[in-house]
Design a protein around this motif. Structure first.
Motif, PDB file in Angstrom:
ATOM      1  N   ASP A  96       6.608   2.493  16.804  1.00  0.00           N
ATOM      2  CA  ASP A  96       6.927   3.280  17.994  1.00  0.00           C
ATOM      3  C   ASP A  96       8.432   3.218  18.300  1.00  0.00           C
ATOM      4  O   ASP A  96       9.047   4.230  18.631  1.00  0.00           O
ATOM      5  CB  ASP A  96       6.109   2.746  19.184  1.00  0.00           C
ATOM      6  CG  ASP A  96       6.283   3.580  20.442  1.00  0.00           C
ATOM      7  OD1 ASP A  96       5.955   4.780  20.392  1.00  0.00           O
ATOM      8  OD2 ASP A  96       6.779   3.033  21.458  1.00  0.00           O
TER       9      ASP A  96
ATOM     10  N   VAL B  54       5.409   9.264  16.748  1.00  0.00           N
ATOM     11  CA  VAL B  54       5.126   8.135  15.850  1.00  0.00           C
ATOM     12  C   VAL B  54       4.180   8.569  14.729  1.00  0.00           C
ATOM     13  O   VAL B  54       4.270   8.096  13.593  1.00  0.00           O
ATOM     14  CB  VAL B  54       4.560   6.924  16.644  1.00  0.00           C
ATOM     15  CG1 VAL B  54       3.225   7.249  17.264  1.00  0.00           C
ATOM     16  CG2 VAL B  54       4.500   5.691  15.772  1.00  0.00           C
ATOM     17  N   GLY B  55       3.339   9.553  15.008  1.00  0.00           N
ATOM     18  CA  GLY B  55       2.418  10.038  13.967  1.00  0.00           C
ATOM     19  C   GLY B  55       3.159  10.593  12.763  1.00  0.00           C
ATOM     20  O   GLY B  55       2.679  10.494  11.628  1.00  0.00           O
TER      21      GLY B  55
ATOM     22  N   LEU C 234       0.627   3.590   2.009  1.00  0.00           N
ATOM     23  CA  LEU C 234       0.983   3.870   3.406  1.00  0.00           C
ATOM     24  C   LEU C 234       2.288   3.159   3.778  1.00  0.00           C
ATOM     25  O   LEU C 234       3.195   3.770   4.346  1.00  0.00           O
ATOM     26  CB  LEU C 234      -0.122   3.367   4.336  1.00  0.00           C
ATOM     27  CG  LEU C 234       0.208   3.451   5.831  1.00  0.00           C
ATOM     28  CD1 LEU C 234      -0.120   4.831   6.376  1.00  0.00           C
ATOM     29  CD2 LEU C 234      -0.539   2.394   6.632  1.00  0.00           C
ATOM     30  N   VAL C 235       2.400   1.886   3.396  1.00  0.00           N
ATOM     31  CA  VAL C 235       3.590   1.111   3.748  1.00  0.00           C
ATOM     32  C   VAL C 235       4.811   1.674   3.029  1.00  0.00           C
ATOM     33  O   VAL C 235       5.890   1.812   3.613  1.00  0.00           O
ATOM     34  CB  VAL C 235       3.378  -0.377   3.396  1.00  0.00           C
ATOM     35  CG1 VAL C 235       4.639  -1.185   3.603  1.00  0.00           C
ATOM     36  CG2 VAL C 235       2.236  -0.944   4.238  1.00  0.00           C
TER      37      VAL C 235
ATOM     38  N   ILE D  94       5.664  -4.935   6.594  1.00  0.00           N
ATOM     39  CA  ILE D  94       4.677  -4.054   7.217  1.00  0.00           C
ATOM     40  C   ILE D  94       4.945  -4.007   8.708  1.00  0.00           C
ATOM     41  O   ILE D  94       4.831  -5.017   9.403  1.00  0.00           O
ATOM     42  CB  ILE D  94       3.239  -4.555   6.943  1.00  0.00           C
ATOM     43  CG1 ILE D  94       2.952  -4.593   5.447  1.00  0.00           C
ATOM     44  CG2 ILE D  94       2.226  -3.645   7.646  1.00  0.00           C
ATOM     45  CD1 ILE D  94       1.580  -5.160   5.089  1.00  0.00           C
ATOM     46  N   ALA D  95       5.310  -2.833   9.184  1.00  0.00           N
ATOM     47  CA  ALA D  95       5.643  -2.678  10.608  1.00  0.00           C
ATOM     48  C   ALA D  95       4.387  -2.785  11.461  1.00  0.00           C
ATOM     49  O   ALA D  95       3.286  -2.408  11.033  1.00  0.00           O
ATOM     50  CB  ALA D  95       6.306  -1.325  10.830  1.00  0.00           C
ATOM     51  N   SER D  96       4.567  -3.281  12.682  1.00  0.00           N
ATOM     52  CA  SER D  96       3.475  -3.215  13.653  1.00  0.00           C
ATOM     53  C   SER D  96       3.540  -1.850  14.321  1.00  0.00           C
ATOM     54  O   SER D  96       4.522  -1.107  14.165  1.00  0.00           O
ATOM     55  CB  SER D  96       3.648  -4.291  14.728  1.00  0.00           C
ATOM     56  OG  SER D  96       4.708  -3.925  15.606  1.00  0.00           O
ATOM     57  N   ILE D  97       2.519  -1.534  15.115  1.00  0.00           N
ATOM     58  CA  ILE D  97       2.534  -0.244  15.811  1.00  0.00           C
ATOM     59  C   ILE D  97       3.671  -0.223  16.839  1.00  0.00           C
ATOM     60  O   ILE D  97       4.246   0.828  17.118  1.00  0.00           O
ATOM     61  CB  ILE D  97       1.175   0.066  16.488  1.00  0.00           C
ATOM     62  CG1 ILE D  97       0.749  -1.043  17.458  1.00  0.00           C
ATOM     63  CG2 ILE D  97       0.114   0.347  15.433  1.00  0.00           C
ATOM     64  CD1 ILE D  97      -0.465  -0.680  18.303  1.00  0.00           C
ATOM     65  N   VAL D  98       4.062  -1.385  17.359  1.00  0.00           N
ATOM     66  CA  VAL D  98       5.180  -1.451  18.316  1.00  0.00           C
ATOM     67  C   VAL D  98       6.487  -1.118  17.596  1.00  0.00           C
ATOM     68  O   VAL D  98       7.295  -0.333  18.082  1.00  0.00           O
ATOM     69  CB  VAL D  98       5.244  -2.842  18.984  1.00  0.00           C
ATOM     70  CG1 VAL D  98       6.514  -2.985  19.833  1.00  0.00           C
ATOM     71  CG2 VAL D  98       4.002  -3.082  19.836  1.00  0.00           C
TER      72      VAL D  98
ATOM     73  N   PHE E 214       5.652   5.034   4.608  1.00  0.00           N
ATOM     74  CA  PHE E 214       6.236   4.817   5.943  1.00  0.00           C
ATOM     75  C   PHE E 214       7.718   4.498   5.793  1.00  0.00           C
ATOM     76  O   PHE E 214       8.563   5.108   6.455  1.00  0.00           O
ATOM     77  CB  PHE E 214       5.500   3.671   6.638  1.00  0.00           C
ATOM     78  CG  PHE E 214       6.022   3.336   8.008  1.00  0.00           C
ATOM     79  CD1 PHE E 214       6.945   2.316   8.199  1.00  0.00           C
ATOM     80  CD2 PHE E 214       5.597   4.049   9.117  1.00  0.00           C
ATOM     81  CE1 PHE E 214       7.432   2.011   9.467  1.00  0.00           C
ATOM     82  CE2 PHE E 214       6.076   3.759  10.389  1.00  0.00           C
ATOM     83  CZ  PHE E 214       7.002   2.734  10.560  1.00  0.00           C
TER      84      PHE E 214
ATOM     85  N   LEU F  57       3.681   8.169  10.099  1.00  0.00           N
ATOM     86  CA  LEU F  57       2.481   7.602   9.464  1.00  0.00           C
ATOM     87  C   LEU F  57       1.670   8.625   8.695  1.00  0.00           C
ATOM     88  O   LEU F  57       0.711   8.295   8.044  1.00  0.00           O
ATOM     89  CB  LEU F  57       1.599   6.961  10.547  1.00  0.00           C
ATOM     90  CG  LEU F  57       2.174   5.690  11.134  1.00  0.00           C
ATOM     91  CD1 LEU F  57       1.501   5.341  12.452  1.00  0.00           C
ATOM     92  CD2 LEU F  57       2.016   4.532  10.162  1.00  0.00           C
TER      93      LEU F  57
ATOM     94  N   THR G 200       0.842  -1.197   0.000  1.00  0.00           N
ATOM     95  CA  THR G 200       0.000   0.000   0.000  1.00  0.00           C
ATOM     96  C   THR G 200       0.881   1.253   0.000  1.00  0.00           C
ATOM     97  O   THR G 200       2.048   1.215   0.395  1.00  0.00           O
ATOM     98  CB  THR G 200      -0.890   0.031   1.261  1.00  0.00           C
ATOM     99  OG1 THR G 200      -0.028   0.239   2.402  1.00  0.00           O
ATOM    100  CG2 THR G 200      -1.653  -1.283   1.446  1.00  0.00           C
TER     101      THR G 200
END
Lengths: 77, 77
Positions: free
Chosen positions: A53, A63-64, A4-5, A46-50, A8, A67, A2
């Motif tokens: 962070d 972190v925002g 987004l990915v 694809i990174a996780s939210i962890v 990022f 993204l 995507t």
């Protein structure tokens, strides 16, 4: 992959390069595997939210920032 | 379970409840599985950045909102 990915990964790379860090250095500071950082930057993982962070803390940005809209990073003066 | 994962889940739940949505509704609007939304809200599943983005779009908030400080959400007036 995507947008987004892809964005990022591009943002992580732009921030890392603005700090003149290698992927090894970013991986070490973020507590991640070097090859995983490479995959994230290329948009092939694809990174996780962890993970997001961890990267944000290492890069010292909210972190925002990683993204949101694609980032244009000025190299430090 | 890290604080980030727990807070992310709590923020998603708070925003969903402020909209008076069920988990089914949020899952439908975000294009996710209902049980997965429940796990995320309980902090027992770690969302990827793609999932975080889907939830943020469904909840109509910037994805950074879901990842930053714990959110206190006022119910709509």
């Amino acid at each position: 992959m995507t947008a987004l990915v892809r964005e990022f990964g591009a943002t992580v790379r732009a921030l890392r390069e603005a700090l003149s860090w290698s992927q090894e250095q970013l991986a070490e500071y973020a507590g991640l595997n070097r090859s995983y950082v490479g995959e994230i930057e290329r948009g092939s993982a694809i990174a996780s939210i962890v993970t997001a962070d961890k990267l944000a803390r290492a890069l010292n940005v909210p972190v925002g920032t990683l993204l949101c809209a694609p980032l244009t990073v000025d190299a430090p003066a």
